[in-house]
Design an enzyme around this catalytic site. Sequence first.
Site, short mmCIF file in Angstrom:
data_model
loop_
_atom_site.label_atom_id
_atom_site.label_comp_id
_atom_site.label_asym_id
_atom_site.label_seq_id
_atom_site.Cartn_x
_atom_site.Cartn_y
_atom_site.Cartn_z
N HIS A 129 0.65 -1.12 -0.08
CA HIS A 129 0.16 -0.07 -0.09
C HIS A 129 0.93 1.20 0.02
O HIS A 129 0.64 2.33 0.83
CB HIS A 129 -1.00 0.03 1.24
CG HIS A 129 -2.04 -0.86 0.89
ND1 HIS A 129 -3.01 -0.51 -0.07
CD2 HIS A 129 -2.68 -2.07 1.49
CE1 HIS A 129 -4.03 -1.56 -0.09
NE2 HIS A 129 -3.73 -2.44 0.88
N ASP A 156 -1.59 -5.40 -4.32
CA ASP A 156 -2.01 -3.95 -3.44
C ASP A 156 -0.66 -3.36 -3.24
O ASP A 156 -0.27 -3.12 -1.82
CB ASP A 156 -2.90 -4.35 -2.19
CG ASP A 156 -4.23 -4.48 -2.15
OD1 ASP A 156 -4.50 -4.48 -3.54
OD2 ASP A 156 -5.02 -4.40 -1.33
N HIS A 189 -6.87 -3.66 -5.41
CA HIS A 189 -6.38 -2.17 -5.50
C HIS A 189 -5.75 -1.74 -6.87
O HIS A 189 -5.68 -0.57 -6.97
CB HIS A 189 -5.69 -1.68 -4.29
CG HIS A 189 -6.29 -1.43 -2.95
ND1 HIS A 189 -6.97 0.02 -2.63
CD2 HIS A 189 -6.91 -1.92 -1.99
CE1 HIS A 189 -7.91 0.04 -1.61
NE2 HIS A 189 -7.55 -1.29 -1.07
N HIS A 240 -4.19 -12.74 -4.07
CA HIS A 240 -4.44 -11.68 -3.26
C HIS A 240 -5.74 -11.95 -2.38
O HIS A 240 -5.50 -11.66 -1.02
CB HIS A 240 -4.70 -10.66 -4.11
CG HIS A 240 -4.97 -9.32 -3.29
ND1 HIS A 240 -3.86 -8.74 -2.40
CD2 HIS A 240 -5.86 -8.53 -2.90
CE1 HIS A 240 -4.52 -7.70 -1.57
NE2 HIS A 240 -5.48 -7.69 -1.90
#
Length: 451
Positions: A129, A156, A189, A240
């Site tokens: 992230h 992500d 994401h 994921h």
Amino acid sequence: MNVSATPSADASLTLPPDSPPTATPSPIPSTDLPSNPTSSDPPSSSPPPQIPISWPPNAELTLDWVHHLTSVFEWSSHHVPPAQFPSVLPVPVFDSLVLTASKILHKEPNCVRIDCAQDSTVVVVGDVHGQLHDVLFLLADAGFPAEDRFFVFNGDYVDRGAWGLETFLLLLAWKVLMPHRVFLLRGNHESKYCTSVYGFEKEVMTKFGDKGKHVYRKCLGCFEGLPLASIIAGRVYTAHGGIFRSVNVNPSKRSKKKKNRKINNTSEVNTLSLGSLEELLKARRTVLDPPWEGLNLIPGDVLWSDPSMTPGLSLNTERGIGLLWGPDCTELFLKNFQLKLIIRSHEGPDAREKRKGLLGMDEGHTVDHEVESGKLITIFSAPDYPQFQATEERYNNKGAYIILEPPNFDVPHFRVFEAVAPRPKVNPYYDFEDVLDSDEELDLASMVPAS
């Protein structure tokens, strides 16, 4: 094995650009881990790395080039305002890197099979992230990618953190340098919807200004090329979110509401069954946002699903996309495909505090299911997450990564680490006070429908 690592003051700068990969550090006992490791900003007198970054004349990346990119990104995160990022990485260099990486990624199958020699190790990394400094520490701590060290990143890379662009580009550089040793899987994401809500789109627009739309579009195209899953040494499945349904089911139906659309699961729960690896390979992953309805449901399942302690396979109504699966499904999946381990990511401390029956993410990893055929593990590699929080009390979670070793590569060794701190001061790229931290109740009406 569960050992802890402590970020040093300049963990990401310990290797000069021409240094070779280092061996994996010796384990540090958990009792030696300080509660608040810190790092100071690079001194203002430090000379800047050679900038702007230039693309190699022969278009072939070298280890020196990737280490130089690393040091430039680290330095610029402390010294260069976001709006001046093109002075660090010009658009033509961005274009060359993303185009080269995209060509490699788009040629890979949906599920990448990784064959490991008996003198090698495999490092599996969870969500990061945009926490660049923690990623730099992780790479140095684990030992950089090398002929005898594989890396599997479980998605992500962007959103929430302030350096998603640098993080993603650095990992793309490693992919280009070592395409058969570094594997980048897609996370939920890596999509148009999430990046428009959780900060990455605004980050790109801020850093590249009038070229921002071009850069963002190129990133989305690269996201579409990321594989969905991997199988390591024929024993370990990584993805994921997790496992997926068979596509031989009726399409889901949406509610009539325009906002926060949820799957109507009243008539379809009994039709759900586990999908096959053959179905996974045939799924169409080149979509900006994985579909939550229709026939191309496998990408959404792989990226958005969550484990549960309740037996069976059901629709993930909390997220509005993907599945929930119980220990019996883990056992069936492992047994069907002769696997010993499932490694997934997708859930940080914010998500896990709302999940009944499952362990928290304080240490960066959990064993969610332990069944006759093996285990299901969640790994999360973003410590002190999320970077921006609306409350004074932080989760203060540790991050972790997994080391898989010969002969079978199916016994996870956890390496736990704390966040490099303090992070350089930076403004958030999304309204973190109003955005849900656990991806629940998505506004599916805003997601781009698959054609």
